[in-house]
Design an enzyme around this catalytic site. Structure first.
Site, mmCIF file in Angstrom:
data_model
loop_
_atom_site.group_PDB
_atom_site.id
_atom_site.type_symbol
_atom_site.label_atom_id
_atom_site.label_comp_id
_atom_site.label_asym_id
_atom_site.label_seq_id
_atom_site.Cartn_x
_atom_site.Cartn_y
_atom_site.Cartn_z
ATOM 1 N N HIS A 140 0.993 -1.289 0.056
ATOM 2 C CA HIS A 140 0.027 -0.019 -0.001
ATOM 3 C C HIS A 140 0.693 1.385 0.174
ATOM 4 C CE1 HIS A 140 -2.986 2.795 1.644
ATOM 5 N NE2 HIS A 140 -3.808 1.994 1.287
ATOM 6 N N ASP A 217 2.264 -6.110 7.669
ATOM 7 C CA ASP A 217 1.061 -4.937 7.580
ATOM 8 C C ASP A 217 -0.276 -6.162 7.724
ATOM 9 O OD1 ASP A 217 -0.998 -3.824 6.637
ATOM 10 O OD2 ASP A 217 -0.134 -2.994 4.894
ATOM 11 N N GLN A 220 -5.497 -5.982 6.358
ATOM 12 C CA GLN A 220 -6.157 -6.744 5.325
ATOM 13 C C GLN A 220 -6.530 -8.041 6.003
ATOM 14 O OE1 GLN A 220 -8.577 -5.374 3.215
ATOM 15 N NE2 GLN A 220 -7.408 -3.405 3.010
ATOM 16 N N LYS A 243 -11.194 -1.891 9.933
ATOM 17 C CA LYS A 243 -11.476 -2.933 9.007
ATOM 18 C C LYS A 243 -11.834 -4.164 9.954
ATOM 19 C CE LYS A 243 -7.840 -1.159 6.095
ATOM 20 N NZ LYS A 243 -8.394 -0.291 4.968
ATOM 21 N N CYS A 381 -4.854 2.914 -3.855
ATOM 22 C CA CYS A 381 -3.285 3.195 -3.037
ATOM 23 C C CYS A 381 -2.302 2.242 -3.532
ATOM 24 C CB CYS A 381 -3.547 3.562 -1.702
ATOM 25 S SG CYS A 381 -4.644 4.632 -1.371
#
Lengths: 423, 154
Positions: A140, A217, A220, A243, A381
């Site tokens: 991202h 990361d 998600q 999220k 992004c």
């Protein structure tokens, strides 16, 4: 203190053995009853942010109506209540990630702030001229830019693991990139624009073989799979609450305690200091050393409620249902002539990114919106990903466990309308 | 269009817009343009590069290239047609009228007639996030003219 969401247990008891009762789950999300442009909302933009179950909204209201106070400060009743609930939320996050110690859980605004913290604190301390940071081709923007800034500042270099046409990282290339100057590996767990699940355990093992720490990361991945930082053996892991069916403005950074201990503070302010004189400041212990100022107390409590809610259903069951839905969606979309799925990795979750003939994704998005269908359009992004596939943008439907086959059918019908308008 | 009733989507994607999107007019590279401006919307990736060649203070040749959604590209294509042989002041006047249309102002009959094919973009007004797409080329025009004037006064 019990959680401020008595209905969490209700949901837990609602988990019938066997079948995944999505109709019942949808009842927990008030927004799913909304209409958009006179049509029932079909929400397929979960990778951007998820919807919130009633128990999260109740937890926020409960906190602000009955125990709002500042934490770690007051001797009065409300402050103690708020502190207790705030710290309980930290404990829930620790359990969610299977970390072993609350000191390893730093509450931040979200993934972006978590990465900033690592870049500013660990990065500045450990990365120097000529050093290298390895990232992947599917990061991202927020993930790329921190490291770019740091590299420019330090005279260090960014190395990028390439990927194949399915959107899978080339592990052979990764192996070659790992070198004596590699100081950090920073990788996305689940790609927001492709849906690829990266082999993080292998990536971490290879980095550790050379003594290089790894940041994952999890923005998600955390909403879609069981996370176990212990088993994964990552050195840092970040995610965002919004999220994960929680409120915006709250997330967490997990870091191994010895690493966090060795790192300088990231921001300064109240709560992160033990004592201050004009000559010297002694920093607070973990995790407070990294939590300057009044934190997002309500947000943390709301996130705690979201975690309780997820536990009530069971992440493994949610993931299995979502996987079925993804397969159904992949199959349905594949039948549309002129539609090309972007991101076809074998290990994949929740994301259906596509391009349709020569129709620009924004036009797709507008027409779907007029049918009440919310998707994301654009480069998500991840401009380097778009460049890799030689496309300016994609349309992206992203799923959650409250989506249904009917949502997919509505999407397909909406795409038919797009084709009709542009035919 | 029989399957779906006449609605806002049809109003947005008027025939003239889709026509210009599919076969853009004046998508040409102009040699040694007097005015050249590259306008980009980083949020959605739409781009219009506008080029104008002037003669006796009027637009002699107008060309553009770019990439993006139907609204942004069609808007640029229709605009090119309407700029030919206009003075820069007239071009600015047209731009201001088009901008007012997009901002939801009621235009006079004369103004609407003066817009010609540009009036087809009225449907975009119902889609606030797309107004920027329709205005992209016009922003390039206004900025390009301003830059040209600044260069002339130096």
């Amino acid at each position: 203190m019990t959680t401020a969401n008595p209905r969490a247990n209700e949901n837990a008891s609602g988990k019938a053995a066997g079948a995944f009762d999505v109709a019942r789950i949808r009842e927990d999300f008030p927004i799913l009853k909304e209409k958009v442009h006179g049509k029932p909302l079909v929400y397929l933009d979960n990778a951007a942010t998820s919807q919130k179950p009633r128990v999260v909204l109740d937890a926020l209201e409960h906190y602000y109506t009955t125990e709002n106070a500042n934490v770690h400060r007051g001797v009065h009743y409300l402050s103690q209540q708020a502190t207790q609930d705030y710290e309980a939320a930290r404990g829930k996050i620790r359990q969610l990630l299977n970390a072993s110690d609350d000191r390893e859980i730093i509450l931040v605004r979200g993934t972006t702030e978590g990465i900033n913290l690592v870049a500013q604190s660990y990065g500045r301390q450990n990365i120097g001229e000529g050093d290298e940071i390895i990232i992947s081709a599917m990061e991202h923007h927020s993930y790329i830019v921190h490291w770019q800034i740091l590299c420019q500042e330090r005279g260090a270099h960014l190395r990028v693991i390439p990927m194949n046409d399915d959107g899978e990282l080339l592990m052979d290339e990764y192996e070659k990139l790992l070198g004596p100057r590699t100081k950090l590996v920073s990788i996305v767990h689940l790609s927001n624009s492709l849906g690829t699940i990266n082999p993080v355990e292998q990536i971490i093992e290879m980095a550790h073989g050379r003594g290089v720490p790894v940041l994952i990361d999890g923005a998600q991945s955390t909403p879609h799979m069981t996370i176990d930082v212990h088993k994964m053996d990552c050195d840092f892991f970040v995610f965002s609450g919004h999220k994960l069916y929680g409120p915006t403005g709250i997330g967490a950074l997990y870091g191994k305690a010895d690493l966090l201990e060795s790192m300088p503070p990231y921001q300064s302010g109240g709560d992160m200091i033990k004592s201050v004189t004009f000559e010297k400041t002694i920093y607070n212990s973990l995790p407070y050393k990294f939590e300057a100022g009044t934190p997002n107390i309500g947000g943390a409590i709301g996130l705690g409620a979201a975690i309780d809610y997820i536990n009530g259903i069971g992440m493994d069951r949610m993931a299995a249902y979502e996987h079925e839905l993804l397969e159904y969606g992949t199959e349905r979309l594949s039948t549309i002539s002129g539609l090309r799925l972007i991101g076809t990795a074998r290990e994949k979750a929740d994301v259906l990114s596509f391009v349709l003939r020569d129709i620009h994704p924004h036009d797709i998005g507008t027409i779907l919106d007029s049918e009440g269908i919310a998707i994301r359009t654009g480069h998500h992004c991840t401009q380097p990903v778009m460049d890799r596939f030689s496309i300016p943008a994609t349309a992206r439907a992203s799923l959650a466990f409250y989506n249904t086959r009917e949502d997919i059918d509505a999407l397909v019908k909406g795409i038919d309308k797009v084709i009709e308008v542009f035919s | 269009m029989q399957q779906f009733p006449f609605d806002e989507i049809d109003e947005l994607y008027r025939k003239v817009i889709l026509d210009h999107y599919r076969s853009p007019r004046n998508m040409v590279e102009i040699g040694e343009p007097d005015i050249e401006y590259d306008e980009y919307n980083p949020v959605c990736g739409d781009r219009v590069v506008l080029q104008l060649k002037l003669s006796d203070g009027r637009v002699e040749e107008a060309g553009f290239h770019g990439e993006g959604c139907s609204i942004s590209q069609a808007s640029a294509s229709v605009m090119m047609d309407s700029l030919k042989r206009k003075t820069l002041e007239e071009a600015e006047q047209l731009s201001s009228t088009f901008r007012r249309l997009m901002q939801g102002h009621t235009l006079s009959e004369d103004e609407l007639t003066g817009l010609g094919n540009l009036a087809a973009f009225q449907g975009v007004r119902k889609f606030p996030v797309r107004i920027k797409c329709a205005l992209l080329a016009w922003t390039a025009l206004e900025e390009g003219i301003a830059e040209y004037r600044r260069a002339g006064t130096r």
